[in-house]
Structures are given as structure tokens and as C-alpha cells.
Motif scaffolding. Sequence first.
Motif, PDB file in Angstrom:
ATOM      1  N   LEU A   1      -4.544  -3.069  58.375  1.00 22.45           N
ATOM      2  CA  LEU A   1      -3.074  -3.144  57.865  1.00 22.45           C
ATOM      3  C   LEU A   1      -2.416  -4.578  58.413  1.00 22.45           C
TER       4      LEU A   1
ATOM      5  N   MET B   1       5.355   9.873  52.736  1.00 23.87           N
ATOM      6  CA  MET B   1       4.560   9.857  51.836  1.00 23.87           C
ATOM      7  C   MET B   1       5.180  10.832  50.514  1.00 23.87           C
ATOM      8  N   VAL B   2       5.916  11.963  50.921  1.00 25.25           N
ATOM      9  CA  VAL B   2       6.519  12.756  49.998  1.00 25.25           C
ATOM     10  C   VAL B   2       7.697  11.825  49.239  1.00 25.25           C
ATOM     11  N   LEU B   3       8.313  11.261  50.191  1.00 21.97           N
ATOM     12  CA  LEU B   3       9.495  10.464  49.522  1.00 21.97           C
ATOM     13  C   LEU B   3       9.023   9.551  48.539  1.00 21.97           C
TER      14      LEU B   3
ATOM     15  N   ILE C   1      -5.441   4.025  44.138  1.00 24.39           N
ATOM     16  CA  ILE C   1      -6.781   4.333  44.773  1.00 24.39           C
ATOM     17  C   ILE C   1      -7.365   2.993  45.213  1.00 24.39           C
TER      18      ILE C   1
ATOM     19  N   ILE D   1      13.919  15.072  50.750  1.00 27.93           N
ATOM     20  CA  ILE D   1      13.277  14.510  51.964  1.00 27.93           C
ATOM     21  C   ILE D   1      14.017  13.496  52.721  1.00 27.93           C
ATOM     22  N   MET D   2      14.964  12.801  52.043  1.00 26.14           N
ATOM     23  CA  MET D   2      15.656  11.883  52.685  1.00 26.14           C
ATOM     24  C   MET D   2      16.917  12.479  53.610  1.00 26.14           C
TER      25      MET D   2
ATOM     26  N   PRO E   1     -11.633   2.565  61.953  1.00 30.40           N
ATOM     27  CA  PRO E   1     -10.306   3.089  61.317  1.00 30.40           C
ATOM     28  C   PRO E   1      -9.255   1.832  61.368  1.00 30.40           C
TER      29      PRO E   1
ATOM     30  N   ILE F   1       4.094   4.591  54.196  1.00 30.89           N
ATOM     31  CA  ILE F   1       3.101   4.731  53.122  1.00 30.89           C
ATOM     32  C   ILE F   1       3.788   4.851  51.830  1.00 30.89           C
TER      33      ILE F   1
ATOM     34  N   TRP G   1       3.180  -0.804  55.218  1.00 34.21           N
ATOM     35  CA  TRP G   1       2.391  -0.020  56.203  1.00 34.21           C
ATOM     36  C   TRP G   1       2.493  -0.250  57.452  1.00 34.21           C
TER      37      TRP G   1
ATOM     38  N   LEU H   1      -2.048  16.186  57.533  1.00 34.57           N
ATOM     39  CA  LEU H   1      -1.807  16.492  55.971  1.00 34.57           C
ATOM     40  C   LEU H   1      -2.768  16.270  55.286  1.00 34.57           C
TER      41      LEU H   1
ATOM     42  N   MET I   1      16.819   4.340  51.056  1.00 35.20           N
ATOM     43  CA  MET I   1      15.781   5.337  50.865  1.00 35.20           C
ATOM     44  C   MET I   1      15.122   5.367  52.440  1.00 35.20           C
TER      45      MET I   1
ATOM     46  N   LYS J   1      11.238  11.391  63.313  1.00 31.91           N
ATOM     47  CA  LYS J   1      10.108  10.480  63.918  1.00 31.91           C
ATOM     48  C   LYS J   1       9.147  10.424  63.182  1.00 31.91           C
TER      49      LYS J   1
ATOM     50  N   VAL K   1      13.190  13.222  46.257  1.00 30.66           N
ATOM     51  CA  VAL K   1      13.603  12.032  46.996  1.00 30.66           C
ATOM     52  C   VAL K   1      14.696  12.407  47.867  1.00 30.66           C
TER      53      VAL K   1
ATOM     54  N   PHE L   1      -5.604   1.731  48.239  1.00 32.21           N
ATOM     55  CA  PHE L   1      -5.694   2.292  49.413  1.00 32.21           C
ATOM     56  C   PHE L   1      -6.984   1.837  50.155  1.00 32.21           C
TER      57      PHE L   1
ATOM     58  N   PHE M   1       6.208   9.390  46.898  1.00 29.69           N
ATOM     59  CA  PHE M   1       5.710  10.143  45.938  1.00 29.69           C
ATOM     60  C   PHE M   1       6.795  10.630  44.849  1.00 29.69           C
TER      61      PHE M   1
ATOM     62  N   THR N   1       5.895   8.466  58.878  1.00 29.34           N
ATOM     63  CA  THR N   1       4.983   8.171  57.993  1.00 29.34           C
ATOM     64  C   THR N   1       4.668   9.317  57.005  1.00 29.34           C
ATOM     65  N   SER N   2       4.674  10.477  57.393  1.00 23.83           N
ATOM     66  CA  SER N   2       4.622  11.720  56.629  1.00 23.83           C
ATOM     67  C   SER N   2       5.435  11.993  55.641  1.00 23.83           C
ATOM     68  N   ALA N   3       6.800  11.698  56.189  1.00 25.09           N
ATOM     69  CA  ALA N   3       8.110  11.976  55.178  1.00 25.09           C
ATOM     70  C   ALA N   3       7.958  10.670  54.164  1.00 25.09           C
TER      71      ALA N   3
ATOM     72  N   LEU O   1       3.690  18.794  48.860  1.00 25.59           N
ATOM     73  CA  LEU O   1       4.943  18.488  48.591  1.00 25.59           C
ATOM     74  C   LEU O   1       5.949  19.882  48.790  1.00 25.59           C
TER      75      LEU O   1
END
Lengths: 291, 242, 333
Positions: free
Chosen positions: A240, A102-104, A229, C302-303, A285, A38, A32, C61, A86, A95, C299, A232, A106, A98-100, C251
Motif C-alpha cells: 500500500l 467498504m459499504v459507503l 479486481i 452508513i455516513m 500481506p 477502501i 487505502w 467481513l 463523505m 473507529k 451512503v 485489488f 459501494f 475501513t469496514s464502514a 450490506l
Amino acid sequence: MLSGYEIAHGLIGGIFVGLVYALLSAGFSLTWGVTRVINLAHAAFALIGSYITLTLLELAGVDPLISILFIVPVLFILGLGMHYFMIKPTAKRTKDITSASMVLSFGLYMIVENLLVVIFKSDDRVLHSRYSDLSFHIGPISVAMTSVTSLAIAVVSLGVIYFFLNRTYTGKAVRAVWQDMDGAMLSGINVESVTAITYGLSLASAGVAGLCLVLMYSVTPYIAFSWLIYIFLIAIMGGLGSIVGVTVGGLIVGLIVSLGSVFIPFAYINLVLFVLLIVVLIVKPTGLFRR
Amino acid sequence: MLEGKNITKRFGGLCALSDLSFKVEKNEIVGLIGPNGSGKTTLFNVISGLYKPDEGSLFLKETNITKCKPYEIAKMGLGRTFQIVQPFEEMTLLENVAIGALYASGEQNIKRAKEKAMEILQFVKLKHNPLHLASELALPDRKRLEVARALAIDPDIILLDEVFAGLNETEVNEAIDLIFRMREVKGITVFMVEHVLSAIMKTCSRVIVLDYGQKLAEGTPREVSQNARVIEAYLGGTVCSN
Amino acid sequence: MMDMRNLNMLKKTIPWVIIVLLAVFPLLSPDIFFLSIGVILFMYIALGSSWNIIGGYAGYLSFGHAAFLGIGAYVVALMLINYGISPFITCLLGGLLAALFAWIVGFPVLRLKGPYFSLATLCLGLAVPVIVINLPASIYGGATGLFMPLLPVDIFVNRTIFYEIMLALAVVTTLISRWILQSKFGLGLKSIRENESTAETIGINSTRLKTMAFVLSAFLVGIIGGIYAYYRTYIHPTTVFDTNLSIQIVLMALFGGATTWQGPVIGAAILVIIDQVLITAFPGAPAEISRLVYGLILVLVIMFMPHGIMHYILNWLKSRQLEAEDQEVQKSC
């Protein structure tokens, strides 16, 4: 009535668990911090370490301590793969990595979790090693040998990571990239390979933490989420990319969990942790132990 | 128009601004110069409300704005641009400019805000298709867009942070022309940070020199450029004059 | 020129035609299975569109939206069990309470940026069910959950009712989301996503806008949660406060393209359909196979499309349109 015995037991248990969780969180915090990614699949990779340990012991009778020699290279390579196949291609297209991420990650978490279910079924698995029936005594308190072993592994691993980051050239480069990507690039650091190494190191340490955890607790493929959990909490509390911070964060979380269960129902402990996390996030933070 | 009294801003132990007082009168074009790290951008951030000063007070049109939030200060008629241009990249040029009109100048109707944005884009001579995304713009046009966005809030005073940096000579002359037109056509007071000294000479009626967060000198560009202390401070730092 | 107008007309009519077709679909007396899929699909579209207001437009988010869903569900269940008031009325109350909760927690969590906000909301989503489970069981059902009386109609009519209501919720939330994107409010939220402190310097009260978006989003999700509870008839903290549900919403919206209003609709539609196809494609196979493939698809998408599917489609359409305009301008010169 609470006895001193119970509290002492809680304290020692907290330190043991805390340091193992610290090792589990160290790699997450590092990726991170260094790459703004993330990795929600971090705990799932730790679980791969757990299952490698279980399989090697059951199929070939390999001592859990020896299986470190398998876990570290396998997960290091998985880490390199994750970076090159990946994260890197994704980072090129956005850009907001970070957001991408998290989904990736997951999605990756779902892949790993369900692969483990396919291969190992979803039953509870317990490791029966030669450490399982031994125990160790500190005064009147007895501690399972398995806990002592995983504590030792966790402390040594955290020490190795700390030494790597602070004393070796590559480690210092990792820290430089984390502090200032552009500056590091200008000073001739190969950011590309440094990032790849960070991933390798991150997942390898997760795998070793998975080994520690399977020594102490039973596992199922679904347990990774509850580990996440703790990761985190510890990463954020520690700040970090700081190994010292992560260690202290791990100890705090371990002690709250372990001592808390002496005083309050287990369900409320998570509540305490969540509230604590939100308070830490709002007050500071950047983590409790950073600047 | 804008006045700061005894402003001090510290970061940790470092004093970025110490006991600084300044005044910008209506319809003036005032320059703010100084070596790198002398506190120019910090001062702009304090004035626009992004930082709160540790001591001292700020007045905009005789109102105390020391404790105001950035958006309140913007609504009171203070616009600004950033040294590192920050257009909203994933929005069209038109949207970039229309937002300021909608939120700061009290325009409620989105269509009228966009019409106004079109006028402002013409005023700053940004010829790119207004329906394109801001991410497509090159630097000179990004700077124009940034000025346009600040103009859309109908400011009485505008803070320009190094609008000339990175522009070639023709573009600098266009920018100078734009600054004069802002004052003549729209009656806007200008307070600008600048490194390009020749441009300062041409545009500013008065110059404030900062060094180590303190006011080193103040006067007409000619007076300042002959001031011994200023020359000394600049010889220590770097002088960029195109 | 005529072509252009026809095309626009077509673009406007097609969605409405689809909605009408979906609405009359139960008249064909389809298998209940399809109605159930419809309910879930419309629910996810509605949830995704509601989430998008804060998560997509403002870029905050939230990983804790199940908390709002659960609040709506519990309000509805308790009002029905204790006072016999219809969920179709009390779902509004559920929405209001979810909104109130969002407003209160918004004070601290909306001050956090980026991943810190995400993690704080994730923890919030995990904390709320812990509280609910440990409330006195006599009033709240506690760890055993709550049973609601069924609607006094046969199963097909029952499913049809929920199918139509969820469809209506999906349409309404999508329309609200679309309206917001084109409004002053939406432009403000987008500028917050792009750069919050710059947005402040052009007059945007970001705290107020974020809070409004968060509260509105929670309100809509609370209503959906209320209807969902009545559809399920049995609720338990682990089902209505499910963190997986929170993550699913994120998602789907990101998958479809969270910066657009169409994103959650497309994302939910594709992912729900893929989910169902995977389950039916491997009839004998265990559920983990389909979840594995599902993860793989996430995956890959999103990639290659980290901004979501719609983002690329819209940019492509727009660049074609702009090219055509530029050419016309050149011709006239």
C-alpha cells in the motif's frame, strides 16, 4: 505452435496494459494506505474520466490529450468532495473506518454506475480519435497508436505522482501521514488538508487512467467492476502507498494477463490471478515490495 | 514457577533480548525495570507467547512452554496485562471479565462465569456498573478491568505491565494493596514491569534490571538501587520516580 | 415492576406473533408477487444471519459467501437431475459440502486480518464460478447452466411451499445467531473482533473459534443455496455465484447492525422493501433509477450510522435502562 512473434506481442501488450493498470491502482493504494479507506468506487471514478473524454471528443471535437486538462480538475474536486462530505463525517462516528468505507464506497459506486447508465445508456462505447487508425512499429510487431499514447500518459502520470510524493513538501507530508498519523500530527503537519489532497490526487489519477483505458478499449458503465479486481491485485501485490510497488505490480498483472492469454484460456487467467493474490496475501500481506 | 533460559529475540537485525535467563519463584513479587526500549515488554510478549523466542526456552511450572500458543499458556495459568490497556471496548465490564473465566479456567456455564466475574470486579474494587460498556471507563478503572480480566483465568502467575503508570498517588497505593492481596488471598505470583521506582521499592522482594536486552543486575530493590551499573544505565536514560 | 415484566413479555411475544402471522399469510390467497417478495426477503434474512456469525460477531467481513450458496445450489441440482433425490433432503448435503469447502479454504484465508481477509474472500468468490464454468459440461451443466424439474404442483402452491420453507430457514438461522451471541462461543467471537491477540492471552484459541464460525456460517448458507436453486429451477454459475449477492449480504448485515442478532433481520427487511418500493414507485422508470436511489440510501445510512441501525437503537434502549437503574440505586442509598 507458439511463435516468438506471439510471445513478443504478448510481452509488449502486457507492459502497455500493465502500466495503465498501475496508474489506475496508484490512487486506490494511496487512499487505502494514507486514510485506511477502501474505496470500492475508485474504478467508477476512472470511468467518469473515460466518459468525459468520450463526451468532449464527440460534442466538441476535443483531442483526448487535451481533455486531461478537464479530467484532472474535475476529479480532483470530486475527490475533495468525497473526503469532506463523505469520509470525514463517517470517520467521526466510527473507529473502524475501513469496514464502514467498504459499504459507503459501494453505495457511491452504485450511484456513479447508475448515473452513467442514466446519462450515457448502457451500450458499448468506442472512442474514435485521430489516434485510432494509426499504428506504430517495433520491428515486425505493430502497436496501435492509441496504446502508445496511453502508455505515454500513464508513464508521465506515474512519474508526476512519484515526484510529488518524494520531492515536494506536501507529497512528503502525505507519506508521513501514511507512515505514522500521530507522529505527523505532532510534527505540525495539517493532517486534514493532506488527507483531502490525497483524495483529490487519487481520483484525478483514476480519471486519467480512465482516459488511457478508453483509448485502448470499449467501455460500458458496468465495466468498472472488472477493473476493480485488477486494482485489488495490483495494490496488494505492490504494497500500500508505494508507487514503485504499484508499477511493478501493474507490470506483473499486465504480463500475466497478456502472456497468459497466449498459453491458456482467458477464463483461467483470472483464476491464476486470484490464486496468486491469495498466495501473496498469505506469504506477505504487506505486499511484495515493501520491507 | 516461571523460568527463562538463554532467551534471545531479534527483530530484523536488532537484538531486543539477548541470552537472557531469569527465574521467578512461587509466591514472589518480582520487579522488572530498565530504561525505555530495554526489552521489558518484549520479554512479557515472549513469555505470554505473542512472540516466539529465536533461541532459548521457557518453563512454566516445570513445563516447557517455548512452543506453546498464547491461549495454551493462558490456560496453564499465566495471566497478563498490557502497557497500553486493551479492554474489549464494545463489551460490558462483566463480559470482559467473564470471558477469561469461560475460556481459560474451564467454566462452561455462562451464568456462573458472570457470578465469578462479579466477585473479581469486587476484588479489584471496580465500582462502575458492571453492565456498562468498557469504553466508558477512565484510565484507572481501565487498569482495574485489565487486571480483573487477567485474574478471571485463575492464574498462578500474573505479568503486570506498568499498572502504575498514569495513576495518582492514592491510586498507586490502591494498586499496591491490590498486588499484595492477589498474593495473600489468591496465592498468585507476580512479575511486574514498572517505571515508578518508589512503588517497586514497596512491593517487590527482588528486582531484575534489563538494559539493551541483557540482564544488568538482580537483587533486592535496595541492592539494585545502589548498583553502580544500574545508576549509570539509568542516568543515560530517564528515571521516573513519583 | 409489573410494567417492566409486562414489557418484557410483550417484547418476547411480538416477534412470535409476527412469525405466525407471516406463516398464515398465504392462507389469504395473496397475489403471487407478495409470496415471491417473501421468499427473497426471508432468504436474505437467513443469509444475513448466517453471514453475521463470522462477519458480524467475529468481525471477519467475508465478501465471498456466494461461493457457499453456489456450492449448495449445485449439489442440490446435480443430485436431483442425476439421482432424482429431493432437494429438501440434499440441501443438507449441500450445506455439508459448503462447510467442507469453508474448512479447507479457512486454513489460509482466516490467517488474514481485516480488509485483507475481505479481499481474499472476494477473490475466492470470483474464482469458484470460473472453475465451475470450465468443468466438463456433460456433468456440471457448464456454461449453459442446469435445469431442474418443477415440483408437480400449481404455481401458487409452489410459491407457498418455498415461502414457508424460507420463512422457517430465516427463523431457524436467526435463532441460531441469537443463541450464539449469548453463548460462550459468541463472547469468544466478540473478543476476537475487539482484539484478537489480547483474546489469545486470556485463553481463547482464536483459530479454532474463527474456523468454527466460518464453517457453521458456510453450512447454513449452503443449505439456503440448495433451497434457492430449487426455487429458481434454473441455475447458472453467474446467478448462484454472483458476487453482487455476496456484497448484498454484507450490506444488509452492516446496514442493520452486524454486531447484533437483529441487525441482519432489520437490514434485510428494510433494504428488500426499499428495493421493491423503488421499483413500484417509478413504474415506468428504468431499473438504474431505483439502483441509484438505493446507493444513495446506503451512503446516507452508513455516513450517519456507520455501525448499523440496530446498534444505535440497542445502545439507546440500554442507556435508558441503565439510567433508570442508576437512579434507583441512588434513591435506595
